[in-house]
Design an enzyme around this catalytic site. Structure first.
Site, PDB file in Angstrom:
ATOM      1  N   HIS A 325       0.843  -1.191   0.000  1.00 32.17           N
ATOM      2  CA  HIS A 325       0.000   0.000   0.000  1.00 32.17           C
ATOM      3  C   HIS A 325       0.880   1.244   0.000  1.00 32.17           C
ATOM      4  CE1 HIS A 325      -3.827  -2.010   1.031  1.00 32.17           C
ATOM      5  NE2 HIS A 325      -3.091  -2.813   1.785  1.00 32.17           N
ATOM      6  N   HIS A 368      -2.558  -0.769  12.178  1.00 37.76           N
ATOM      7  CA  HIS A 368      -1.931   0.553  12.090  1.00 37.76           C
ATOM      8  C   HIS A 368      -2.060   1.312  13.400  1.00 37.76           C
ATOM      9  CE1 HIS A 368      -1.551   4.468   9.470  1.00 37.76           C
ATOM     10  NE2 HIS A 368      -0.388   4.063   9.943  1.00 37.76           N
TER      11      HIS A 368
END
Length: 495
Positions: A325, A368
């Site tokens: 990503h 995250h």
């Protein structure tokens, strides 16, 4: 008059129409087919517009006599000596200057709005918990217009410090009648979610539908009409700064939100000799002034301090075409600077239909922790990465450094087999108000019956896969240890 659409799904059809036009059939400047107004394209340009040709003075801004007996009025939005690329101003030529009013009256506090987000304020709350709100109800009792329907959710700082931001929702069921508003604190970035907004400004008209945004800047008078009836949406308000386009870096000259897709109004004046009410927001408090003429009597104007709108279907998504990503900064439409050169005060990001083709990559959002406060909303459709209760008109919030990620079932499915090239967010548009500042939550949002917490149990079955490989790991470590001993003897022998 704008075409009236009562069903929010109709705007999703228009969004799809706008998204798929590739044959040159899009009207000038790419406006949607039901938008009744004309616009000027560009971003941070010097614009000029005349409702009556020949009105703007030539060679000077404030001549002794302006044509047609108009008054010249300057709106200065930056320090006089600000660098040219940051210097904001506009000259307006109008039937009566804004100073022609009958004084100010302080209005009662709106208990549903907030401007002081410092933790010493007992009306705001700090929480590391991941919070969410179901769609807020549009009132059905009484008549509530745009400015009366403001509700503050969260924010940081204080407008009197000229540093900070606030996030609001608006819940309105009637148009503003003989009533205009002025935000003397900062800039409003408005995101309609249900129902279009037909916005009259001193510079002209903006028709803003779900799937579009507009920015009304500090000190600019505006009036909101609701052509579709009851309306709901989101607002990001910034203090001490203005929105600008993010730098593109190695992307080069094109991509993300292209400057030519931002649209500014053309001059349209209104001459009325009737009582008007102007609502001022200053330091989070509300004041009223009255006057016996329309505040929208501007015949011509020029400058770079102008309200504008943008169609989110025009956003040029970028992403990885190999592996992994790219950070979500690639979804930034607009940014607002802070006094920290390494961190913006606020970013406005969108998550719209796009392709994911990354190979050998865990496709869902990775687990995250990051420094940003993130407040998300959904305009329409379904957004993967949030719970089923994340619905259009709702809100999801996570403060900085709080861990987030998907449940084990989604992790397992994404890890099991190579995914195909796939369309993400098909038929959906979500957005994020992101800030480097920690948010506090308002009393209105904290006690609202729409509030719920992200259920921590969704992560209970994140199993310890590592321990299943105990024997294999111990064998590897034993080999490493043995190799280390051998290397140690060899080194020792060499000494």
């Amino acid at each position: 008059m704008p075409t009236q659409l009562s069903d929010p799904k109709e705007y999703q059809k228009i969004f799809h129409w706008a998204e798929t036009q590739q044959d040159g059939s899009v009207p000038s400047f790419g406006v949607r087919k039901n938008d009744p107004y004309e616009y000027q394209p560009g971003f941070n340009n010097l614009f000029e517009s005349e409702a009556v040709p020949g009105t703007i003075p030539k060679g000077q801004n404030s001549p002794r006599c302006v044509r047609f007996g108009l008054y010249a009025e300057q709106m200065t939005a930056s320090a006089f000596v600000a660098p040219r690329h940051l210097n904001k101003k506009a000259w307006l030529y109008r039937a009566r200057p804004a100073v022609a009013h009958q004084g100010f009256t302080e209005l009662p506090d709106n208990k549903d709005t907030e401007s002081n987000f410092l933790p010493i304020n007992p009306r705001v709350h700090l929480s590391p918990t991941q919070l969410a709100w179901l769609p807020f109800d549009i009132p059905t009792d009484g008549e509530i217009d745009f400015i009366s329907g403001l509700k503050t959710v969260a924010g940081s700082g204080d407008p009197t410090l000229r540093e900070g931001l606030a996030t609001h929702v608006y819940l309105a069921n009637k148009s503003m009648t003989k009533r205009a508003a002025v935000n003397s604190d900062g800039d409003f970035l408005i995101v309609p979610q249900q129902g279009a907004l037909d916005i009259q400004t001193e510079f002209g008209m903006l028709f803003v539908q779900p799937g579009e945004i507009c920015v009304i800047q500090r000190g600019q008078r505006f009036k909101v009409n609701l052509p579709d009836g009851p309306s709901r949406g989101y607002i990001l308000e910034v203090w001490g700064t203005n929105f600008e386009l993010p730098e593109l870096g190695p992307l080069g000259a094109n991509g993300l939100a292209n400057p030519r897709d931002f649209l500014h109004p053309v001059a349209k004046y209104e001459i009325e000799r009737e009582p008007w009410e102007i609502i001022y927001k200053l330091g989070g408090k509300f004041f009223k002034s009255t006057q016996n003429h329309s505040p929208f009597d501007v015949v011509a104007w020029h400058g770079n301090y102008v309200p504008y709108k943008y169609d989110l279907t025009k956003f040029v998504n970028v992403g990885s075409i190999s592996v992994d990503h790219i950070d979500p900064s690639i979804f930034c439409v607009l940014t607002a600077r802070s006094r920290d050169p390494a961190a913006p005060l606020a970013d406005f990001l969108i998550f719209s239909p796009r392709w994911d083709v990354a190979s050998h990559t865990y496709r869902p959002p990775y687990y995250h922790r990051n420094v940003a406060s993130e407040l998300m909303g959904l305009i329409y459709g379904e957004y993967a990465g949030r719970s089923d209760e994340f619905q259009p008109g709702g809100v999801s919030f996570e403060c900085g450094m709080v861990p987030h990620g998907v449940a084990y079932e989604e992790f397992k499915a994404a890890s099991a087999a190579p995914p195909p090239e796939m369309r993400i967010s098909k038929g959906a548009v979500a957005f994020m108000f992101e800030s480097s500042r920690p948010f506090t939550i308002t009393e209105w949002a904290w006690t609202n019956n729409k509030k719920h917490e992200h259920e921590p149990k969704m992560w209970d079955n994140l199993v310890d896969n590592f321990s299943k490989h105990k024997d294999e790991v111990e064998k590897i470590l034993a080999g490493v240890k043995k190799m280390g001993v051998s290397n140690g003897h060899a080194n020792g022998g060499g000494a």
